[in-house]
Enzyme design. Structure first.
Site, PDB file in Angstrom:
ATOM      1  N   HIS A 220       0.808  -1.216   0.000  1.00 14.39           N
ATOM      2  CA  HIS A 220       0.000   0.000   0.000  1.00 14.39           C
ATOM      3  C   HIS A 220       0.846   1.273   0.000  1.00 14.39           C
ATOM      4  O   HIS A 220       0.619   2.146  -0.834  1.00 14.39           O
ATOM      5  CB  HIS A 220      -1.045   0.022   1.109  1.00 14.39           C
ATOM      6  CG  HIS A 220      -1.940   1.212   0.961  1.00 14.39           C
ATOM      7  ND1 HIS A 220      -2.954   1.263   0.047  1.00 14.39           N
ATOM      8  CD2 HIS A 220      -1.896   2.432   1.529  1.00 14.39           C
ATOM      9  CE1 HIS A 220      -3.509   2.462   0.071  1.00 14.39           C
ATOM     10  NE2 HIS A 220      -2.894   3.189   0.963  1.00 14.39           N
ATOM     11  N   TYR A 224       1.681   5.127  -2.404  1.00 17.33           N
ATOM     12  CA  TYR A 224       1.970   6.511  -2.038  1.00 17.33           C
ATOM     13  C   TYR A 224       3.362   6.938  -2.478  1.00 17.33           C
ATOM     14  O   TYR A 224       3.617   8.128  -2.682  1.00 17.33           O
ATOM     15  CB  TYR A 224       1.705   6.738  -0.540  1.00 17.33           C
ATOM     16  CG  TYR A 224       0.229   7.002  -0.382  1.00 17.33           C
ATOM     17  CD1 TYR A 224      -0.268   8.292  -0.497  1.00 17.33           C
ATOM     18  CD2 TYR A 224      -0.670   5.949  -0.270  1.00 17.33           C
ATOM     19  CE1 TYR A 224      -1.619   8.535  -0.476  1.00 17.33           C
ATOM     20  CE2 TYR A 224      -2.027   6.181  -0.247  1.00 17.33           C
ATOM     21  CZ  TYR A 224      -2.498   7.475  -0.344  1.00 17.33           C
ATOM     22  OH  TYR A 224      -3.839   7.715  -0.352  1.00 17.33           O
ATOM     23  N   HIS A 371      -9.646   0.306 -11.476  1.00 15.23           N
ATOM     24  CA  HIS A 371      -9.275   1.253 -10.414  1.00 15.23           C
ATOM     25  C   HIS A 371      -7.816   1.692 -10.524  1.00 15.23           C
ATOM     26  O   HIS A 371      -7.512   2.871 -10.505  1.00 15.23           O
ATOM     27  CB  HIS A 371      -9.541   0.635  -9.038  1.00 15.23           C
ATOM     28  CG  HIS A 371      -8.945   1.411  -7.917  1.00 15.23           C
ATOM     29  ND1 HIS A 371      -9.436   2.645  -7.547  1.00 15.23           N
ATOM     30  CD2 HIS A 371      -7.884   1.177  -7.111  1.00 15.23           C
ATOM     31  CE1 HIS A 371      -8.704   3.118  -6.550  1.00 15.23           C
ATOM     32  NE2 HIS A 371      -7.750   2.243  -6.270  1.00 15.23           N
ATOM     33  N   PHE A 372      -6.878   0.729 -10.651  1.00 19.18           N
ATOM     34  CA  PHE A 372      -5.502   1.243 -10.606  1.00 19.18           C
ATOM     35  C   PHE A 372      -5.040   1.850 -11.922  1.00 19.18           C
ATOM     36  O   PHE A 372      -4.070   2.588 -11.938  1.00 19.18           O
ATOM     37  CB  PHE A 372      -4.490   0.257 -10.004  1.00 19.18           C
ATOM     38  CG  PHE A 372      -4.452  -1.106 -10.589  1.00 19.18           C
ATOM     39  CD1 PHE A 372      -4.030  -1.320 -11.870  1.00 19.18           C
ATOM     40  CD2 PHE A 372      -4.829  -2.194  -9.815  1.00 19.18           C
ATOM     41  CE1 PHE A 372      -3.975  -2.589 -12.392  1.00 19.18           C
ATOM     42  CE2 PHE A 372      -4.783  -3.473 -10.329  1.00 19.18           C
ATOM     43  CZ  PHE A 372      -4.353  -3.667 -11.624  1.00 19.18           C
ATOM     44  N   HIS A 373      -5.779   1.619 -12.995  1.00 23.53           N
ATOM     45  CA  HIS A 373      -5.419   2.378 -14.193  1.00 23.53           C
ATOM     46  C   HIS A 373      -5.913   3.821 -14.130  1.00 23.53           C
ATOM     47  O   HIS A 373      -5.393   4.666 -14.856  1.00 23.53           O
ATOM     48  CB  HIS A 373      -5.919   1.681 -15.457  1.00 23.53           C
ATOM     49  CG  HIS A 373      -5.071   0.493 -15.825  1.00 23.53           C
ATOM     50  ND1 HIS A 373      -5.410  -0.793 -15.518  1.00 23.53           N
ATOM     51  CD2 HIS A 373      -3.880   0.396 -16.450  1.00 23.53           C
ATOM     52  CE1 HIS A 373      -4.477  -1.630 -15.936  1.00 23.53           C
ATOM     53  NE2 HIS A 373      -3.526  -0.924 -16.501  1.00 23.53           N
ATOM     54  N   ARG A 436     -10.092 -10.667 -12.490  1.00 19.18           N
ATOM     55  CA  ARG A 436      -8.864 -10.075 -13.015  1.00 19.18           C
ATOM     56  C   ARG A 436      -7.806 -11.174 -13.174  1.00 19.18           C
ATOM     57  O   ARG A 436      -8.041 -12.318 -12.818  1.00 19.18           O
ATOM     58  CB  ARG A 436      -8.351  -8.985 -12.079  1.00 19.18           C
ATOM     59  CG  ARG A 436      -7.758  -9.507 -10.796  1.00 19.18           C
ATOM     60  CD  ARG A 436      -7.299  -8.388  -9.883  1.00 19.18           C
ATOM     61  NE  ARG A 436      -5.968  -7.906 -10.245  1.00 19.18           N
ATOM     62  CZ  ARG A 436      -5.119  -7.364  -9.361  1.00 19.18           C
ATOM     63  NH1 ARG A 436      -5.467  -7.240  -8.087  1.00 19.18           N
ATOM     64  NH2 ARG A 436      -3.931  -6.933  -9.741  1.00 19.18           N
ATOM     65  N   ARG A 437      -6.661 -10.819 -13.726  1.00 17.03           N
ATOM     66  CA  ARG A 437      -5.527 -11.728 -13.850  1.00 17.03           C
ATOM     67  C   ARG A 437      -5.947 -13.059 -14.458  1.00 17.03           C
ATOM     68  O   ARG A 437      -5.604 -14.119 -13.955  1.00 17.03           O
ATOM     69  CB  ARG A 437      -4.914 -11.995 -12.477  1.00 17.03           C
ATOM     70  CG  ARG A 437      -4.392 -10.773 -11.811  1.00 17.03           C
ATOM     71  CD  ARG A 437      -3.747 -11.114 -10.492  1.00 17.03           C
ATOM     72  NE  ARG A 437      -2.629 -10.216 -10.246  1.00 17.03           N
ATOM     73  CZ  ARG A 437      -1.908 -10.228  -9.145  1.00 17.03           C
ATOM     74  NH1 ARG A 437      -2.156 -11.075  -8.195  1.00 17.03           N
ATOM     75  NH2 ARG A 437      -0.902  -9.397  -9.008  1.00 17.03           N
TER      76      ARG A 437
HETATM   77  C1  HEM Z   1      -1.021   0.765 -23.101  1.00 22.68           C
HETATM   78  C2  HEM Z   1      -1.448   0.994 -21.901  1.00 22.68           C
HETATM   79  C3  HEM Z   1      -1.981  -0.079 -20.979  1.00 22.68           C
HETATM   80  C4  HEM Z   1      -2.815  -1.133 -21.260  1.00 22.68           C
HETATM   81  C5  HEM Z   1      -3.442  -1.488 -22.601  1.00 22.68           C
HETATM   82  C6  HEM Z   1      -2.998  -1.873 -20.037  1.00 22.68           C
HETATM   83  C7  HEM Z   1      -3.797  -3.010 -19.897  1.00 22.68           C
HETATM   84  C8  HEM Z   1      -3.879  -3.793 -18.774  1.00 22.68           C
HETATM   85  C9  HEM Z   1      -4.769  -4.911 -18.579  1.00 22.68           C
HETATM   86  C10 HEM Z   1      -5.767  -5.411 -19.590  1.00 22.68           C
HETATM   87  C11 HEM Z   1      -4.525  -5.426 -17.349  1.00 22.68           C
HETATM   88  C12 HEM Z   1      -5.274  -6.553 -16.653  1.00 22.68           C
HETATM   89  C13 HEM Z   1      -4.919  -7.902 -17.044  1.00 22.68           C
HETATM   90  C14 HEM Z   1      -5.596  -8.939 -16.204  1.00 22.68           C
HETATM   91  O1  HEM Z   1      -5.899  -8.708 -15.002  1.00 22.68           O
HETATM   92  O2  HEM Z   1      -5.835 -10.028 -16.736  1.00 22.68           O
HETATM   93  C15 HEM Z   1      -3.486  -4.640 -16.741  1.00 22.68           C
HETATM   94  C16 HEM Z   1      -2.965  -4.866 -15.482  1.00 22.68           C
HETATM   95  C17 HEM Z   1      -2.113  -3.992 -14.840  1.00 22.68           C
HETATM   96  N1  HEM Z   1      -1.654  -2.769 -15.314  1.00 22.68           N
HETATM   97 FE1  HEM Z   1      -1.953  -2.028 -17.175  1.00 22.68          FE
HETATM   98  N2  HEM Z   1      -2.278  -1.266 -19.030  1.00 22.68           N
HETATM   99  C18 HEM Z   1      -1.641  -0.169 -19.570  1.00 22.68           C
HETATM  100  C19 HEM Z   1      -0.823   0.738 -18.904  1.00 22.68           C
HETATM  101  C20 HEM Z   1      -0.479   0.632 -17.566  1.00 22.68           C
HETATM  102  C21 HEM Z   1       0.297   1.616 -16.850  1.00 22.68           C
HETATM  103  C22 HEM Z   1       0.843   2.918 -17.415  1.00 22.68           C
HETATM  104  C23 HEM Z   1       0.448   1.134 -15.579  1.00 22.68           C
HETATM  105  C24 HEM Z   1       1.147   1.724 -14.370  1.00 22.68           C
HETATM  106  C25 HEM Z   1       2.054   2.642 -14.371  1.00 22.68           C
HETATM  107  C26 HEM Z   1      -0.213  -0.160 -15.513  1.00 22.68           C
HETATM  108  C27 HEM Z   1      -0.241  -0.968 -14.400  1.00 22.68           C
HETATM  109  C28 HEM Z   1      -0.860  -2.202 -14.341  1.00 22.68           C
HETATM  110  C29 HEM Z   1      -0.798  -3.084 -13.189  1.00 22.68           C
HETATM  111  C30 HEM Z   1      -0.043  -2.834 -11.885  1.00 22.68           C
HETATM  112  C31 HEM Z   1      -1.572  -4.218 -13.507  1.00 22.68           C
HETATM  113  C32 HEM Z   1      -1.835  -5.425 -12.613  1.00 22.68           C
HETATM  114  C33 HEM Z   1      -0.968  -6.568 -12.958  1.00 22.68           C
HETATM  115  C34 HEM Z   1      -1.346  -7.788 -12.183  1.00 22.68           C
HETATM  116  O3  HEM Z   1      -2.531  -8.032 -11.958  1.00 22.68           O
HETATM  117  O4  HEM Z   1      -0.435  -8.499 -11.759  1.00 22.68           O
HETATM  118  N3  HEM Z   1      -0.771  -0.418 -16.743  1.00 22.68           N
HETATM  119  N4  HEM Z   1      -3.116  -3.629 -17.624  1.00 22.68           N
HETATM  120 CU   LIG Z   2      -3.959  -0.126  -0.587  1.00 19.22          CU
END
Ligand code: HEM
Ligand SMILES: [Cu+2]
Ligand SMILES: [Cu+2]
Lengths: 553, 156
Positions: A220, A224, A371-373, A436-437
């Site tokens: 968490h 921050y 949420h985190f996006h 998710r995931r």
């Molecule tokens: C081209 C831009 C992006 C696309 C298309 C994208 C798409 C996605 C998608 C579809 C997932 C979910 C996959 C799943 O849960 O099955 C994901 C997870 C995630 N994304 Fe992105 N994302 C983008 C940019 C970013 C950026 C800029 C960040 C942070 C700086 C970010 C951080 C994360 C994180 C932390 C997860 C979670 C990974 C996990 O569950 O282990 N993403 N993203």
């Molecule tokens: Cu938190």
């Protein structure tokens, strides 16, 4: 004065930022693949796996891009506000940089070679190659070396300026580093005493619940650690860009101190639906989580006060006239304003996530991804983009040309549109129960699962459209980064130099105790002790037999 | 430290809503017993099939109005794979894992439980509507994570 920072410091900062953007390039490409795999539009060759890609996406964007960019920004700002680094500070900073680069490389190699498809949270008893954890530990150690060298620079300044409060930027940097060092303790303990001995086979088993709690003790405040540097830009950089001043020096400092206190003893809000933690302790940490609303409200107030005061000074009249006087044509401002706007639904969603019982509805669904996006993926990332537009020219001594400014506008607008589409569909899909995931799945044609593929907004296809726009926007950003690094014309006169905007902040009425760090570190550890001692002791004393490692991918 | 008058109003408003909100959450949690899933019981993850109640997983009636459902999660499925429970009765779900972390999540309900090896997770839930419910795993557990699912039949 339009002074540029020292050449050597510029090189140091630029190196960090470029490594960050290299991670961003690969990470967003992974994101593009994910959205297409999830709606069954592409199939991967059998040497590549969805979860391998997702591990890379999480590690490269959430850990590598953010950390490298943040240190690049902090280094530039510290050199700007406290003066050129001494040889010791600079030397140690480079050591930190190379440790982080080596660590990142090790981790990335284990992911690419398929030995670490454990996602960026690496929950035990999934067991990656030991080098995956060693690599992550090196990144953390490198960031500590960097952090302490920046604190060293601050101490040198303090010694030369007895009885003075430090400049606001430096104060906020120190606060961010204190938060980071305390937060990392959890993951360092988990890596050294749990994961590394276990992954190399020196011990048989691991205490799973303890490892999860140590991870979230870190996880968490990690959020921050991303947010505070963005807030630094909001508090210190934006007022200068719009031609105003910091609203209140004292309140800005107070809010950063409160962020240190209330962002650490709260990790259980990520573990609300799991066994092994008494309800009472979960609830206590939920209460502490919500305390962070106070400095957040202070931040929102200060920012809008600055906007209004400056807008009125420029002749804005009536209730909202000042709003139109803000410099909307300045991409340095507009980018960050959009980032702030995304944080409003982002923060609201966070309140839902942390609300104890309500968490069950959304936990581990696509809602969380949405949420985190719209927290780290846009407010933080777009603030970093807004910083990039002027910081890279500042560091390379090149001009910020009209055509780059135009491209920058296109870049932030497309990012906003893409993110709106992607995150909206993710939020709704989550409410409909989509996990998710998870790679593409129809759960054997189950009716409920089929619904996730045929709404207008609540559809994996909408998510893919948004994701594609985002990816194009990301590539445009990479183009801007490259051009401002090597191709934009050199600034030849003082006036052409791109400035590092630092707003004036009057510390005249600021109480001195705000800069007595030991008070805040003390309170912080007291809160951590209250929130964690008993439940952690319980996890250790009443631990079930541990788990051996599994490679289920 | 000087606070602007409007800022005072803003912060007091914020803090009062915070207190009201947390009180509602707290009262519904501890006075009305609305907890997310949890539990403090532990189990040896290598001896799950020999340890009661997991030596005999499935549905059991406890009393007139309460049923117990004991489930084992493993890569990549649930044991037993098919169950039937009555609507309108309180169901006590008890789950654990024999390998990695999973979840036991019933779509369209508030049953969303993390399944942690070594721990027993518990949740009470009453189905209002009969029908077939999709159960899935929403915590990444390996290459077959996205096929890990089952269904629960809720009958009158
Ligand atoms: C081209 C831009 C992006 C696309 C298309 C994208 C798409 C996605 C998608 C579809 C997932 C979910 C996959 C799943 O849960 O099955 C994901 C997870 C995630 N994304 Fe992105 N994302 C983008 C940019 C970013 C950026 C800029 C960040 C942070 C700086 C970010 C951080 C994360 C994180 C932390 C997860 C979670 C990974 C996990 O569950 O282990 N993403 N993203
Ligand atoms: Cu938190
Ligand atoms: Cu799973």
């Amino acid at each position: 004065m339009n002074s540029i920072i020292d050449k050597q410091d510029r090189k140091l900062a630029l190196s960090h930022i470029l490594v960050g953007y290299f991670a961003f390039l690969i990470g967003t490409f992974c994101g593009l693949l994910q959205v297409f795999i999830r709606n069954d539009a592409i199939e991967l060759p059998n040497w590549l796996d969805y979860y391998q890609i997702l591990t890379a996406h999480g590690v490269l964007l959430a850990l590598v891009f953010t950390t490298f960019f943040i240190f690049g920004f902090l280094i530039s700002g510290m050199s700007k506000t406290l003066g050129t680094f001494g040889p010791k500070t600079r030397g140690f900073s480079w050591i930190g940089f190379y440790l982080m680069v080596i660590g990142t490389t090790m981790t990335t190699v284990t992911i690419i070679s398929g030995q670490a498809s454990v996602l960026y949270t690496f929950y035990a008893p999934l067991q990656a190659s030991g080098w995956f954890y060693v690599g992550l530990a090196l990144v953390i150690v490198g960031s500590w070396v960097l952090g302490f060298s920046l604190i060293g620079h601050y101490i040198v300044w303090k010694k030369a300026h007895k009885k003075q409060l430090s400049p606001l930027f430096a104060f906020m940097t120190v606060a961010t580093i204190i938060l980071w060092v305390i937060a990392c303790l959890g993951i360092v303990v988990a890596a050294l005493f749990q994961f590394i001995p276990w992954a190399f086979g020196w011990v048989e088993t691991i205490n799973v619940e303890l490892s999860r709690s140590l991870f979230w003790y870190f996880g968490h405040p990690l959020v921050y650690f991303w947010l505070l540097p963005a807030y630094m830009a909001w508090y210190v950089v934006v007022p200068k860009i719009i031609g105003g001043k910091v609203f209140s020096d004292a309140l800005a400092r107070l809010s950063f101190v409160l962020f240190i206190l209330f962002s650490i003893p709260v990790g259980f809000h990520h573990q609300l639906t799991e066994p092994g933690i008494e309800s009472f302790w979960k609830f206590l940490q939920v209460v502490l989580t919500f305390m962070v609303i106070i400095p957040s409200l202070m931040t929102a107030f200060s920012l809008f006060a600055t906007f209004e005061i400056t807008g009125r000074k420029k002749g804005g009249r009536g209730l909202f006239g000042w709003f139109t006087k803000l410099p909307w044509r300045d991409v340095r401002f507009t980018s960050i304003f959009i980032a702030m706007a995304f944080f409003i639904p982002g923060g609201a969603g966070g309140i839902i996530n942390a609300s104890f019982q309500m968490n069950e509805v959304i936990h581990n669904t696509m809602w969380v991804v949405g949420h985190f996006h719209i927290t780290v993926g846009t407010p933080v990332a777009m603030t970093f983009m807004g910083i990039t537009f002027w910081l890279i020219p500042h560091l390379t001594g090149r001009k910020l040309t009209k055509s780059i400014k135009k491209l920058a506008f296109i870049q932030i607008i497309t990012w906003a549109i893409g993110m709106l589409l992607m995150s909206t569909s993710q939020h709704i899909l989550g409410l409909l129960g989509a996990p998710r995931r998870t790679s593409y799945t129809g759960y054997n044609g189950n009716n409920v699962a089929l619904e996730w593929f045929d709404g207008i907004l609540s559809n994996h296809v909408t998510m893919a459209i948004g994701g594609s726009i985002l990816f194009l926007s990301a590539m445009l950003l990479i183009y801007i980064v490259v051009i401002t690094c090597v191709a934009s014309p050199k600034a030849t006169t003082e006036a052409e130099l791109v400035e590092f905007p630092i707003a004036e902040s009057d510390p005249g009425a600021t109480p001195r105790f705000l800069e007595n760090w030991w008070i805040w570190i003390g309170i912080c550890f007291a809160l951590i002790a209250i929130a964690y001692t008993i439940p952690i002791m319980d996890m250790i004393q009443h631990a079930p037999p541990g788990s051996t490692g599994f490679q289920t991918w | 430290m000087h606070f602007h008058r409007f800022e005072k109003i803003w912060l007091i408003f914020g803090m009062v809503s915070l207190i009201v909100f947390l009180s509602i959450v707290g009262v519904s949690a501890f006075a009305m017993d609305q907890h997310p899933s949890g539990g403090m019981d532990t189990i040896d993850p290598e001896k799950v099939e020999e340890t009661p109640p997991f030596d005999d997983p499935g549905v059991r009636q406890i009393d007139e109005d309460t049923y117990e459902v004991v489930m084992i999660a493993m890569a990549f499925g649930y044991e037993p794979s098919q169950i039937e429970v009555p609507a309108g009765k309180e169901i006590v779900f008890k789950v654990t894992s024999t390998d990695v972390t999973h979840s036991f999540t019933i779509v369209d309900t508030k049953v969303n439980m993390m399944v942690i090896p070594g721990q027993i997770n518990e949740k009470r839930y009453t189905f209002d509507e009969p029908g077939e419910y999709l159960v899935l795993c929403n915590e990444y557990c390996g290459a077959g994570h996205h096929v890990m699912s089952t269904t629960i039949k809720v009958v009158e």
